[in-house]
Design a protein around this motif. Structure first.
Motif, PDB file in Angstrom:
ATOM      1  N   LYS A 133       0.805  -1.226   0.000  1.00 53.72           N
ATOM      2  CA  LYS A 133       0.000   0.000   0.000  1.00 53.72           C
ATOM      3  C   LYS A 133       0.839   1.277   0.000  1.00 53.72           C
ATOM      4  O   LYS A 133       0.357   2.320  -0.445  1.00 53.72           O
ATOM      5  CB  LYS A 133      -0.971  -0.002   1.178  1.00 53.72           C
ATOM      6  CG  LYS A 133      -0.335   0.117   2.541  1.00 53.72           C
ATOM      7  CD  LYS A 133      -1.417   0.120   3.614  1.00 53.72           C
ATOM      8  CE  LYS A 133      -0.851   0.350   5.001  1.00 53.72           C
ATOM      9  NZ  LYS A 133      -1.932   0.355   6.022  1.00 53.72           N
ATOM     10  N   TRP A 136       1.041   2.468  -3.475  1.00 53.28           N
ATOM     11  CA  TRP A 136      -0.217   2.716  -4.161  1.00 53.28           C
ATOM     12  C   TRP A 136      -0.667   4.163  -3.986  1.00 53.28           C
ATOM     13  O   TRP A 136      -0.157   4.899  -3.140  1.00 53.28           O
ATOM     14  CB  TRP A 136      -1.304   1.771  -3.646  1.00 53.28           C
ATOM     15  CG  TRP A 136      -1.083   0.342  -4.038  1.00 53.28           C
ATOM     16  CD1 TRP A 136      -0.205  -0.120  -4.967  1.00 53.28           C
ATOM     17  CD2 TRP A 136      -1.749  -0.807  -3.499  1.00 53.28           C
ATOM     18  NE1 TRP A 136      -0.283  -1.484  -5.052  1.00 53.28           N
ATOM     19  CE2 TRP A 136      -1.222  -1.937  -4.170  1.00 53.28           C
ATOM     20  CE3 TRP A 136      -2.733  -1.002  -2.538  1.00 53.28           C
ATOM     21  CZ2 TRP A 136      -1.646  -3.228  -3.900  1.00 53.28           C
ATOM     22  CZ3 TRP A 136      -3.165  -2.287  -2.266  1.00 53.28           C
ATOM     23  CH2 TRP A 136      -2.625  -3.393  -2.953  1.00 53.28           C
ATOM     24  N   LYS A 137      -1.686   4.545  -4.767  1.00 55.18           N
ATOM     25  CA  LYS A 137      -2.160   5.923  -4.762  1.00 55.18           C
ATOM     26  C   LYS A 137      -3.229   6.138  -3.698  1.00 55.18           C
ATOM     27  O   LYS A 137      -4.419   6.264  -3.991  1.00 55.18           O
ATOM     28  CB  LYS A 137      -2.705   6.286  -6.142  1.00 55.18           C
ATOM     29  CG  LYS A 137      -1.643   6.215  -7.242  1.00 55.18           C
ATOM     30  CD  LYS A 137      -2.241   6.526  -8.603  1.00 55.18           C
ATOM     31  CE  LYS A 137      -1.189   6.440  -9.689  1.00 55.18           C
ATOM     32  NZ  LYS A 137      -1.754   6.722 -11.036  1.00 55.18           N
ATOM     33  N   GLY A 138      -2.796   6.151  -2.469  1.00 53.56           N
ATOM     34  CA  GLY A 138      -3.695   6.480  -1.379  1.00 53.56           C
ATOM     35  C   GLY A 138      -4.569   5.345  -0.904  1.00 53.56           C
ATOM     36  O   GLY A 138      -4.524   4.222  -1.392  1.00 53.56           O
ATOM     37  N   GLU A 139      -5.404   5.685   0.069  1.00 51.93           N
ATOM     38  CA  GLU A 139      -6.275   4.717   0.713  1.00 51.93           C
ATOM     39  C   GLU A 139      -7.359   4.204  -0.232  1.00 51.93           C
ATOM     40  O   GLU A 139      -7.869   3.094  -0.059  1.00 51.93           O
ATOM     41  CB  GLU A 139      -6.915   5.359   1.945  1.00 51.93           C
ATOM     42  CG  GLU A 139      -7.640   4.390   2.855  1.00 51.93           C
ATOM     43  CD  GLU A 139      -6.704   3.386   3.508  1.00 51.93           C
ATOM     44  OE1 GLU A 139      -7.171   2.296   3.881  1.00 51.93           O
ATOM     45  OE2 GLU A 139      -5.493   3.704   3.635  1.00 51.93           O
ATOM     46  N   LYS A 140      -7.684   4.985  -1.238  1.00 48.91           N
ATOM     47  CA  LYS A 140      -8.711   4.571  -2.190  1.00 48.91           C
ATOM     48  C   LYS A 140      -8.331   3.256  -2.858  1.00 48.91           C
ATOM     49  O   LYS A 140      -9.165   2.352  -3.029  1.00 48.91           O
ATOM     50  CB  LYS A 140      -8.908   5.654  -3.239  1.00 48.91           C
ATOM     51  CG  LYS A 140      -9.803   5.220  -4.396  1.00 48.91           C
ATOM     52  CD  LYS A 140      -9.678   6.167  -5.564  1.00 48.91           C
ATOM     53  CE  LYS A 140     -10.378   5.591  -6.783  1.00 48.91           C
ATOM     54  NZ  LYS A 140     -10.200   6.447  -7.981  1.00 48.91           N
ATOM     55  N   HIS A 141      -7.064   3.158  -3.274  1.00 46.37           N
ATOM     56  CA  HIS A 141      -6.589   1.955  -3.946  1.00 46.37           C
ATOM     57  C   HIS A 141      -6.681   0.753  -3.012  1.00 46.37           C
ATOM     58  O   HIS A 141      -7.053  -0.349  -3.432  1.00 46.37           O
ATOM     59  CB  HIS A 141      -5.141   2.168  -4.402  1.00 46.37           C
ATOM     60  CG  HIS A 141      -4.761   1.350  -5.589  1.00 46.37           C
ATOM     61  ND1 HIS A 141      -5.296   1.553  -6.835  1.00 46.37           N
ATOM     62  CD2 HIS A 141      -3.898   0.303  -5.711  1.00 46.37           C
ATOM     63  CE1 HIS A 141      -4.781   0.679  -7.681  1.00 46.37           C
ATOM     64  NE2 HIS A 141      -3.929  -0.098  -7.028  1.00 46.37           N
ATOM     65  N   LYS A 143      -8.807   0.338  -0.559  1.00 51.68           N
ATOM     66  CA  LYS A 143     -10.216  -0.023  -0.407  1.00 51.68           C
ATOM     67  C   LYS A 143     -10.738  -0.777  -1.633  1.00 51.68           C
ATOM     68  O   LYS A 143     -11.534  -1.713  -1.501  1.00 51.68           O
ATOM     69  CB  LYS A 143     -11.052   1.230  -0.162  1.00 51.68           C
ATOM     70  CG  LYS A 143     -10.815   1.865   1.205  1.00 51.68           C
ATOM     71  CD  LYS A 143     -11.666   3.115   1.379  1.00 51.68           C
ATOM     72  CE  LYS A 143     -11.451   3.725   2.753  1.00 51.68           C
ATOM     73  NZ  LYS A 143     -12.249   4.959   2.940  1.00 51.68           N
ATOM     74  N   ASN A 271     -14.824   7.811  -4.540  1.00 53.79           N
ATOM     75  CA  ASN A 271     -14.482   8.540  -3.314  1.00 53.79           C
ATOM     76  C   ASN A 271     -15.743   8.970  -2.562  1.00 53.79           C
ATOM     77  O   ASN A 271     -15.782   8.934  -1.325  1.00 53.79           O
ATOM     78  CB  ASN A 271     -13.639   9.772  -3.641  1.00 53.79           C
ATOM     79  CG  ASN A 271     -12.299   9.412  -4.257  1.00 53.79           C
ATOM     80  OD1 ASN A 271     -12.176   9.364  -5.470  1.00 53.79           O
ATOM     81  ND2 ASN A 271     -11.309   9.151  -3.436  1.00 53.79           N
ATOM     82  N   SER A 279     -13.441   9.635   8.001  1.00 54.48           N
ATOM     83  CA  SER A 279     -12.439   9.262   7.005  1.00 54.48           C
ATOM     84  C   SER A 279     -11.237  10.204   7.002  1.00 54.48           C
ATOM     85  O   SER A 279     -10.215   9.908   6.399  1.00 54.48           O
ATOM     86  CB  SER A 279     -13.063   9.268   5.605  1.00 54.48           C
ATOM     87  OG  SER A 279     -13.475  10.598   5.260  1.00 54.48           O
ATOM     88  N   GLU A 281     -11.266  13.142   5.579  1.00 56.72           N
ATOM     89  CA  GLU A 281     -11.327  13.979   4.380  1.00 56.72           C
ATOM     90  C   GLU A 281     -12.264  15.177   4.548  1.00 56.72           C
ATOM     91  O   GLU A 281     -12.382  15.995   3.644  1.00 56.72           O
ATOM     92  CB  GLU A 281     -11.783  13.134   3.189  1.00 56.72           C
ATOM     93  CG  GLU A 281     -10.842  11.977   2.884  1.00 56.72           C
ATOM     94  CD  GLU A 281     -11.329  11.156   1.694  1.00 56.72           C
ATOM     95  OE1 GLU A 281     -11.969  11.735   0.808  1.00 56.72           O
ATOM     96  OE2 GLU A 281     -11.068   9.945   1.668  1.00 56.72           O
TER      97      GLU A 281
END
Length: 295
Positions: A133, A136-141, A143, A271, A279, A281
């Motif tokens: 992780k 990877w590009k942030g927590e989105k990836h 999830k 998102n 979260s 955000e």
């Protein structure tokens, strides 16, 4: 005739403080070693002759540690009886032509293999995601990976040993969505393949990867690029957006607020769908820009 076995008395073993090795007989020794704090430590070892001959024509001496001495049955420590039992088993191995040290190594290896077989695909997936992780590009990836595996793989073989995952199980997870959600299914196949590769590298499984595409699943599943073409939705002309926003704000629904949020914050729909109050955000104190929508 001098006693050949069980030479050391319990009292001697308990009281001896002088560093050195004390023979109990049959290759079993009590080793007393000095400690930095001035005390001594006591441990059992088995000494035997085995292997290639030395220059003097005698077999090579080998020593196998059996474990520290225990007088109160502490975990991992050996009582006198336990040490003598282990020495007896070592002598029996020697009689059968088996090197006790090699036999112990084989047992440890067999246990590691059995332990590895118990590791589930779900455990491997979690460890793989954790190890990757950072790149990877942030927590989105993260999830996206976790959610797709939980939804499509977990019900099929998530709880099974990763060593037991075969082609039939992989197909069972992929086929229900291969023609209806082809792009997502193709990504899911790739994720399964990467996790299984990771498990093989860590010794949790052996053999070819049942999720590999080239030369394997390609033979039984239709090519994703030919199953369905990606159809992108037309974008709204930007000059029509102000009027659309006026109409959108007149709708008092969660879906309308979610769409308004997506437009104003310029994020992907994924998102918005995954957004929660905790979260990190949302900034409810500053309420800048689109955050003013939250009141």
């Amino acid at each position: 005739m001098a006693r050949l076995l069980n030479r050391l008395s319990p009292k001697f073993i308990e009281n001896i403080e002088k560093p050195g090795r004390y023979a109990d007989g049959g290759g079993l020794y009590l080793q007393v070693s000095p400690c930095r704090n001035g005390d001594v430590s006591k441990a059992w070892l088995f000494r035997y002759m085995r292997g290639h001959l030395t220059r003097t024509g005698r077999p090579t001496s080998r020593e196998m540690g059996l474990g520290p001495l225990s007088t109160n049955k502490r975990d991992g420590f050996l009582t006198i009886k336990e040490a003598r039992d282990r020495a007896y088993r070592a002598r029996e191995n020697l009689k059968a032509g088996i090197d006790p040290i090699e036999a112990r190594r084989a047992l440890k290896l067999a246990k590691r293999v059995e332990d590895a077989k118990a590791v589930t695909f779900r455990q491997c997936a979690a460890e793989y995601i954790e190890s990757q992780k950072a790149a990877w590009k942030g927590e989105k990836h993260v999830k996206l990976w976790a959610n797709s595996l939980k939804r499509y793989v977990d019900p099929v073989f998530g709880g099974l040993p990763v060593a037991a995952v075969d082609t039939a199980l992989v197909l069972k997870a992929l086929r229900p969505v291969w023609e209806t959600k082809t792009q997502s299914a193709a990504k899911l196949r790739m994720r399964i393949e990467l996790i299984l590769n990771w498990a093989t590298t860590h010794g949790y499984r052996e053999g070819d990867n049942p999720a590999r595409w080239r030369g394997h699943l390609k033979n039984v599943l239709p090519n994703p690029g030919k199953v369905t073409k990606v159809k992108h939705l037309a974008a709204m002309p930007y000059d029509e957006l102000p009027a659309f926003m006026v109409e959108l704000r007149q709708l008092d629904t969660t879906a309308a607020r979610a769409l308004e949020w997506t437009i104003l914050s310029v994020v992907r729909s994924d998102n918005t769908f995954a957004l929660t109050w905790d979260s990190g955000e949302l900034d409810l104190e500053k309420k800048f820009g689109p955050f003013r929508l939250l009141g």
